[in-house]
Design a protein around this motif. Sequence first.
Motif: not given
Length: 401
Positions: A212-240
């Motif tokens: 989920e995108y907000y001003k100045g940060f993203n809220l990322v939900t992972v498969d277990s339901g926990f969340q990470i609030k990150a100012k920036k994200m860097i995708y290093c997910i290769g071919y996927e």
Amino acid sequence: MNLRSNEPFWLLKNGLITSYPSLKSNEECDVLIVGGGITGSLIAHQMVMEGYKTILIDKREICNGSTSATTSMLQYEIDIPLSELIMKVGKKGALRSYKACSDAIDKIEKLSKEIKSGSGFKRKKSLYYASNKKDSQWLKKEFEARKSAGFDVKWLEAEEIEDRFGFEKTFGGILSKQGASIDAFKFSHELLKLNIKGGLQIFDKTEMNKVEYYKGFNLVTVDSGFQIKAKKMIYCIGYESKNLIKENFVNLKSTYALVSEIDKKKFKNIINTLVWNTDKPYMYMRTTDDGRLLIGGGDEDFYDAGKRDALLNKKEKEILRILKKIKPDYNFYTDFIWAGTFGETKDGLPYIGEHKNFKNSYFVLGFGGNGITFSVTGMEMASFFMKRKKHPLSRYFKFGR
Ligand SMILES: Cc1cc2nc3c(=O)[nH]c(=O)nc-3n(C[C@H](O)[C@H](O)[C@H](O)COP(=O)(O)OP(=O)(O)OC[C@H]3O[C@@H](n4cnc5c(N)ncnc54)[C@H](O)[C@@H]3O)c2cc1C
């Protein structure tokens, strides 16, 4: 997506070096890195060095994607020859891209010394030989293009190749001074472990499911339901990344690799040289530091993992036929064989930069045969992005180019 078959050499050789916990609480950070292969490891190192509070997640065990399947040849030579790349992206972009790959090899050497790595970084020359007479003509032009661009290259006639490397029936080739090999799987593990001391948090078996995108940060939900609030994200997910990004920006290919039994005497002519040829698809080979020959090729369009892996036996024969052509007296005894997926772009260049549909985010996607050197280049680029500075390679590596 299943990125590789079951038996890549590096995974068997090294085993499970380090296992990390999955995410079991909500967290906050400056930078969230999604993907823990060689790219994520390098980028995490850069971010920690620059003082960012960094979290890295991977849906698999760390380095169990393409990084466990790679042949880890470090080359300044991009899949697209310099002379052809000049036609595609212009002289400035082509030279900058080749130079960046060359610099990346020096950088990875420096880094592996700094961290006292046991991943066997070894400087090697690189031999790019013509498989037939017709290829020899354009390869000579390619040699001239590289020479005038300042790369340390030598043209070898077929007889010289036979004398130096024992390869018959080649049609001459370019011998480049710049090249190296490494165990990328081990190197990435070492780098990650070291950065934990600098505050890096690593969670494996933790899949990014929603952003989920907000001003100045993203809220990322992972498969277990926990969340990470990150100012920036860097995708290093290769071919996927192909599953995440809608437009068609990369073609997935399957490639095949074999590792021989140990025989230090037999391979002594090429222990200091990476070898590849002008076949389409090309064959590539190097030795490992425990005295084996690692040889790959047989690339095909990727449809699904089942179809890719069903071709293993056929591809083994195909690759060994190419080896037999240049080394008729030599019997290769296969110890390990595997298949992996990789990505080919229209110009052989990676995608490193922002994407309009992903706010507060950057991508570092090292594609093609030079995936690893591009990922090293991504370290400096990510550093620039975080400071909102323009990087001279951005225009050549951007989405929608
Ligand atoms: C057989 C073979 C030979 C090769 N030879 C060479 C070579 O000689 N030289 C070279 O430079 N390159 C080579 N390559 C390419 C090189 O292996 C890749 O460029 C490199 O490994 C890519 O690393 P990566 O970290 O970007 O991707 P990966 O190692 O695949 O890492 C990406 C990670 O992202 C994780 N991930 C994906 N989606 C999510 C999600 N939603 N949530 C959490 N985690 C996620 C995955 O689990 C994975 O671990 C080769 C590739 C193959 C298959």
